[in-house]
Write a protein that holds these residues in place. Structure first.
Motif, PDB file in Angstrom:
ATOM      1  N   GLN A 153       0.875  -1.113  -0.146  1.00 30.93           N
ATOM      2  CA  GLN A 153       0.091   0.114  -0.278  1.00 30.93           C
ATOM      3  C   GLN A 153       0.878   1.357  -0.032  1.00 30.93           C
ATOM      4  OE1 GLN A 153      -3.479   0.006  -0.195  1.00 30.93           O
ATOM      5  NE2 GLN A 153      -2.925   2.116  -0.651  1.00 30.93           N
ATOM      6  N   MET A 154       2.085   1.225   0.806  1.00 27.37           N
ATOM      7  CA  MET A 154       2.665   2.271   1.008  1.00 27.37           C
ATOM      8  C   MET A 154       3.312   2.488  -0.747  1.00 27.37           C
ATOM      9  SD  MET A 154       4.860   1.556   4.237  1.00 27.37           S
ATOM     10  CE  MET A 154       3.769   1.273   6.096  1.00 27.37           C
ATOM     11  N   LEU A 155       3.968   1.484  -1.239  1.00 31.47           N
ATOM     12  CA  LEU A 155       4.440   1.369  -2.562  1.00 31.47           C
ATOM     13  C   LEU A 155       3.390   1.847  -3.397  1.00 31.47           C
ATOM     14  CD1 LEU A 155       6.804   0.832  -4.268  1.00 31.47           C
ATOM     15  CD2 LEU A 155       6.299  -1.655  -4.685  1.00 31.47           C
ATOM     16  N   ALA A 156       2.213   1.632  -3.540  1.00 35.17           N
ATOM     17  CA  ALA A 156       1.173   2.164  -4.476  1.00 35.17           C
ATOM     18  C   ALA A 156       1.192   3.530  -4.128  1.00 35.17           C
ATOM     19  CB  ALA A 156      -0.144   1.416  -4.023  1.00 35.17           C
ATOM     20  N   MET A 157       1.004   4.093  -2.851  1.00 29.87           N
ATOM     21  CA  MET A 157       0.902   5.473  -2.800  1.00 29.87           C
ATOM     22  C   MET A 157       2.257   6.193  -3.140  1.00 29.87           C
ATOM     23  SD  MET A 157      -0.884   5.752   1.223  1.00 29.87           S
ATOM     24  CE  MET A 157      -0.505   7.698   1.005  1.00 29.87           C
ATOM     25  N   GLY A 158       3.438   5.676  -2.982  1.00 25.85           N
ATOM     26  CA  GLY A 158       4.636   6.325  -3.334  1.00 25.85           C
ATOM     27  C   GLY A 158       4.628   6.342  -4.788  1.00 25.85           C
ATOM     28  N   ARG A 159       4.211   5.418  -5.567  1.00 26.18           N
ATOM     29  CA  ARG A 159       4.269   5.190  -6.933  1.00 26.18           C
ATOM     30  C   ARG A 159       3.110   6.424  -7.607  1.00 26.18           C
ATOM     31  NH1 ARG A 159       1.963  -0.156  -9.615  1.00 26.18           N
ATOM     32  NH2 ARG A 159      -0.152   1.040  -8.646  1.00 26.18           N
ATOM     33  N   ALA A 160       2.107   6.666  -7.056  1.00 20.98           N
ATOM     34  CA  ALA A 160       1.246   7.585  -7.473  1.00 20.98           C
ATOM     35  C   ALA A 160       2.009   8.882  -7.006  1.00 20.98           C
ATOM     36  CB  ALA A 160      -0.219   7.698  -6.804  1.00 20.98           C
ATOM     37  N   GLY A 176      -7.999  -4.291   4.116  1.00 23.03           N
ATOM     38  CA  GLY A 176      -7.136  -5.536   4.548  1.00 23.03           C
ATOM     39  C   GLY A 176      -5.835  -4.991   5.398  1.00 23.03           C
ATOM     40  N   LEU A 177      -6.014  -4.026   5.838  1.00 22.02           N
ATOM     41  CA  LEU A 177      -4.764  -3.603   6.716  1.00 22.02           C
ATOM     42  C   LEU A 177      -5.059  -3.614   8.135  1.00 22.02           C
ATOM     43  CD1 LEU A 177      -3.020  -0.579   4.481  1.00 22.02           C
ATOM     44  CD2 LEU A 177      -2.770  -3.141   4.403  1.00 22.02           C
ATOM     45  N   ALA A 178      -3.900  -3.924   9.047  1.00 20.42           N
ATOM     46  CA  ALA A 178      -4.124  -3.723  10.389  1.00 20.42           C
ATOM     47  C   ALA A 178      -4.519  -2.364  10.741  1.00 20.42           C
ATOM     48  CB  ALA A 178      -2.804  -4.339  10.999  1.00 20.42           C
ATOM     49  N   PRO A 179      -5.146  -2.100  11.702  1.00 17.89           N
ATOM     50  CA  PRO A 179      -5.547  -0.925  12.269  1.00 17.89           C
ATOM     51  C   PRO A 179      -4.476   0.283  12.445  1.00 17.89           C
ATOM     52  CG  PRO A 179      -6.802  -2.430  13.485  1.00 17.89           C
ATOM     53  CD  PRO A 179      -5.760  -3.300  12.683  1.00 17.89           C
ATOM     54  N   LEU A 180      -3.361  -0.396  13.016  1.00 17.18           N
ATOM     55  CA  LEU A 180      -2.094   0.490  13.309  1.00 17.18           C
ATOM     56  C   LEU A 180      -1.590   0.987  11.719  1.00 17.18           C
ATOM     57  CD1 LEU A 180      -1.306   0.920  16.018  1.00 17.18           C
ATOM     58  CD2 LEU A 180       0.806  -0.766  15.551  1.00 17.18           C
ATOM     59  N   LEU A 181      -1.515   0.005  10.670  1.00 11.41           N
ATOM     60  CA  LEU A 181      -1.326   0.521   9.476  1.00 11.41           C
ATOM     61  C   LEU A 181      -2.229   1.521   8.858  1.00 11.41           C
ATOM     62  CD1 LEU A 181       0.206  -2.788   7.998  1.00 11.41           C
ATOM     63  CD2 LEU A 181       1.292  -0.697   7.932  1.00 11.41           C
ATOM     64  N   VAL A 182      -3.363   1.161   9.061  1.00 11.47           N
ATOM     65  CA  VAL A 182      -4.573   2.015   8.509  1.00 11.47           C
ATOM     66  C   VAL A 182      -3.982   3.587   8.918  1.00 11.47           C
ATOM     67  CG1 VAL A 182      -6.706   2.780   8.565  1.00 11.47           C
ATOM     68  CG2 VAL A 182      -6.236   0.404   8.296  1.00 11.47           C
ATOM     69  N   PHE A 186      -3.217   6.950   6.916  1.00 11.05           N
ATOM     70  CA  PHE A 186      -4.228   7.840   6.996  1.00 11.05           C
ATOM     71  C   PHE A 186      -3.264   9.159   7.389  1.00 11.05           C
ATOM     72  CE2 PHE A 186      -8.738   6.686   6.781  1.00 11.05           C
ATOM     73  CZ  PHE A 186      -8.346   5.900   5.782  1.00 11.05           C
ATOM     74  N   ARG A 187      -2.289   8.919   8.188  1.00  6.94           N
ATOM     75  CA  ARG A 187      -1.353  10.060   8.772  1.00  6.94           C
ATOM     76  C   ARG A 187      -0.701  10.608   7.403  1.00  6.94           C
ATOM     77  NH1 ARG A 187       0.633   7.815  13.158  1.00  6.94           N
ATOM     78  NH2 ARG A 187       2.315   7.120  12.197  1.00  6.94           N
TER      79      ARG A 187
END
Lengths: 247, 291
Positions: A153-160, A176-182, A186-187
């Motif tokens: 997910q981080m990679l997909a965001m970085g790519r965008a 599909g992400l754990a709450p901490l990762l969400v 979002f931060r």
């Protein structure tokens, strides 16, 4: 900030009017109006099958609109091919990450900047993404398909982000992400918006989390916008609470 | 006997290199679109017959070869534009069937242009055989091996070192995501078909002095190149090369030691064996993908 494009003198970054889209006999998006002002943080919430992903595919030019218009910063982009929309600054983080699995993390990010010609700017933005997501820097030579869901997910965001977006469309980034990762994802979304003025259109089933960070929200049902209001107001709305926030 | 084996090896590697080039063409288009282009063999035939025809008009061999490659590239681009691009978004199987149809059209056109006769090209640098430890090596074999090695390295560098090559890979592994980063899928398809056609034409021209070429020469070469590609693991450029060389050597050994009548059967039996034990090909490890 005023949310009504007619009242404001500023041109909306994204203005959608009367948009219809669908697959075969399925009318997934019906007469939809929506806008995002420059630097605005907007959430679009709705249940499974409300037509959110079809809307995003249509906005990005992956799927043709049947009727209505899409304007990016005032320019009619309804019939533009996908690569032109990206070049205009509308970048999407697709549902389910969709990273290029056999390619390395760094190649994925470099491909994010495919339509850009400013080598120096790309290098800077690449470093910035690595600062934003240090884990990606650690794994830059690793194949993207071997990353965990959160890292993808981080990679997909970085790519965008390497497409240097003026407006970032995010399709279910929390899925599909754990709450901490969400929380972390979002931060970063908030930081991008506040520090760099990137407009955000956050499409989520996780309505509570999405509305919590948005200034304004849309509620989508059966292909239509059924409600739009400041996010805080939607969070407090009884009908919205019952339908999307679990009481 | 050892000399004989060496001879089979030399012959096999030469033919195998041509299979490798054809296989490389398959890999390119497969990488861009997940499509197996069954007109790949026809590019090989076109390259050979065009070079022969252009040489007949009085052009020098290098010029005739260059022009033949360029025309074949144009044919590849045209094929992409009129037959593949309109079917963008159709299932892969439909596109594969379109390429089978395109192959028939190209064969038919070649039949009209050149008839059923066999044609041949003079060797690039004479026919005086070289002696290699008791085996004879035709100078043309050196041309085949040298040019193949060069092209293989170039294709590898294209995929591993250039953003354009990686964009091509991105198109095959996730077309929607590729569009979302601003890659123009149509341009990538044109690129893949143009390059594949060029590779095919080079293969055809290289082998034209060794074998006879006719309008239907592409059928068997296409099948062998396809076999090379799947033996190596389709979509894997290096795999296609190894597959091609293996196939060529096995064929030559089979033809020499058993019977030349079984040459093709041995090749295809080998393909079946590989696929039986290693369904993704020798190099095509199942792609690791977490969701």
């Amino acid at each position: 900030m005023s949310s009504d494009p007619e009242a404001a003198s500023v041109t909306p970054l994204l203005a959608v009017t009367g948009l219809c889209s669908g697959y075969g006999p399925v009318r997934a998006v019906e007469q939809l109006d929506l806008h995002v002002m420059p630097g605005e943080r907007v959430a679009l919430v709705g249940g499974n099958g409300a037509g959110k992903s079809t809307l995003l595919h249509t906005l990005s030019g992956l799927h043709p609109a049947r009727a209505g218009t899409i304007r990016i910063a005032g320019q009619d982009s309804t019939r533009w091919p996908a690569h032109r929309i990206v070049a205009a600054g509308l970048c999407q983080v697709p549902e389910g990450r969709q990273v290029f699995a056999p390619l390395s993390v760094e190649d994925n990010l470099r491909l994010g900047a495919y339509s850009r010609r400013d080598t120096e700017g790309v290098r800077r933005d690449l470093e910035q993404v690595y600062t934003l997501f240090p884990i990606l820097a650690e794994r830059r030579q690793q194949r993207a398909g071997t990353l965990s869901g959160g890292q993808q997910q981080m990679l997909a965001m970085g790519r965008a982000l390497l497409g240097r977006p003026r407006l970032l469309l995010l399709d279910e980034p929390s899925m599909g992400l754990a709450p901490l990762l969400v929380e972390e994802i979002f931060r970063v979304i908030v930081a991008l918006n506040e520090q760099q003025g990137v407009g955000i259109l956050l499409v989520e089933q996780n309505a509570r989390a999405a509305l919590a960070i948005a200034a304004r929200g849309y509620v989508m049902e059966n292909g239509r916008i059924v409600k739009t209001a400041p996010a805080a107001q939607l969070l407090a709305d009884d009908a919205v609470r019952r339908a999307y926030l679990g009481g | 006997m050892p000399e004989q084996l060496l001879q089979f090896l030399v012959t096999g590697v030469t033919v195998g290199a041509v299979y490798a080039l054809v296989g490389l063409g398959f890999a390119l288009i497969y990488n861009a679109s997940d499509v197996v282009n069954f007109a790949q063999g026809e590019f090989v035939m076109l390259g050979a017959l065009l070079a022969i025809a252009l040489l007949g008009t009085g052009l020098s061999l290098p010029l005739a070869a260059l022009a033949a490659i360029l025309i074949t590239v144009l044919v590849g681009l045209l094929l992409e534009r009129v037959a593949i691009e309109p079917a963008l978004g159709a299932p892969v199987v439909s596109t594969i069937i379109i390429t089978i149809g395109a192959a028939m059209v190209l064969r038919g056109a070649a039949l009209l242009l050149w008839g059923k006769d066999f044609h041949t090209l003079p060797s690039f640098s004479g026919d005086a055989p070289l002696n290699l430890g008791g085996a004879t090596l035709l100078p043309q074999s050196l041309w085949v091996l040298g040019v193949t090695a060069l092209l293989v390295l170039l294709v590898r560098a294209f995929f591993n070192r250039t953003l354009l090559g990686k964009a091509l890979l991105a198109c095959s592994c996730n077309r929607a995501a590729a569009q979302l980063v601003g890659i123009n899928v149509r341009v990538m398809l044109r690129l893949a078909y143009g390059l594949s056609a060029g590779l095919g034409a080079v293969a055809g021209i290289l082998i034209a002095p060794i074998t006879f070429s006719s309008y239907d020469a592409g059928v068997m070469l296409g099948l062998k190149g396809f076999s090379a590609a799947i033996v190596g693991g389709i979509g894997h450029p290096l795999g296609a090369v190894v597959g091609g060389l293996l196939l060529g050597v096995l064929e030559a050994l089979g033809a020499g030691l058993i019977s030349s009548g079984y040459k093709d059967a041995i090749a295809f039996l080998f393909v079946l064996m590989v696929l039986f034990f290693e369904p993704t090909g020798l190099f095509g490890a199942a792609s690791a993908e977490r969701v």
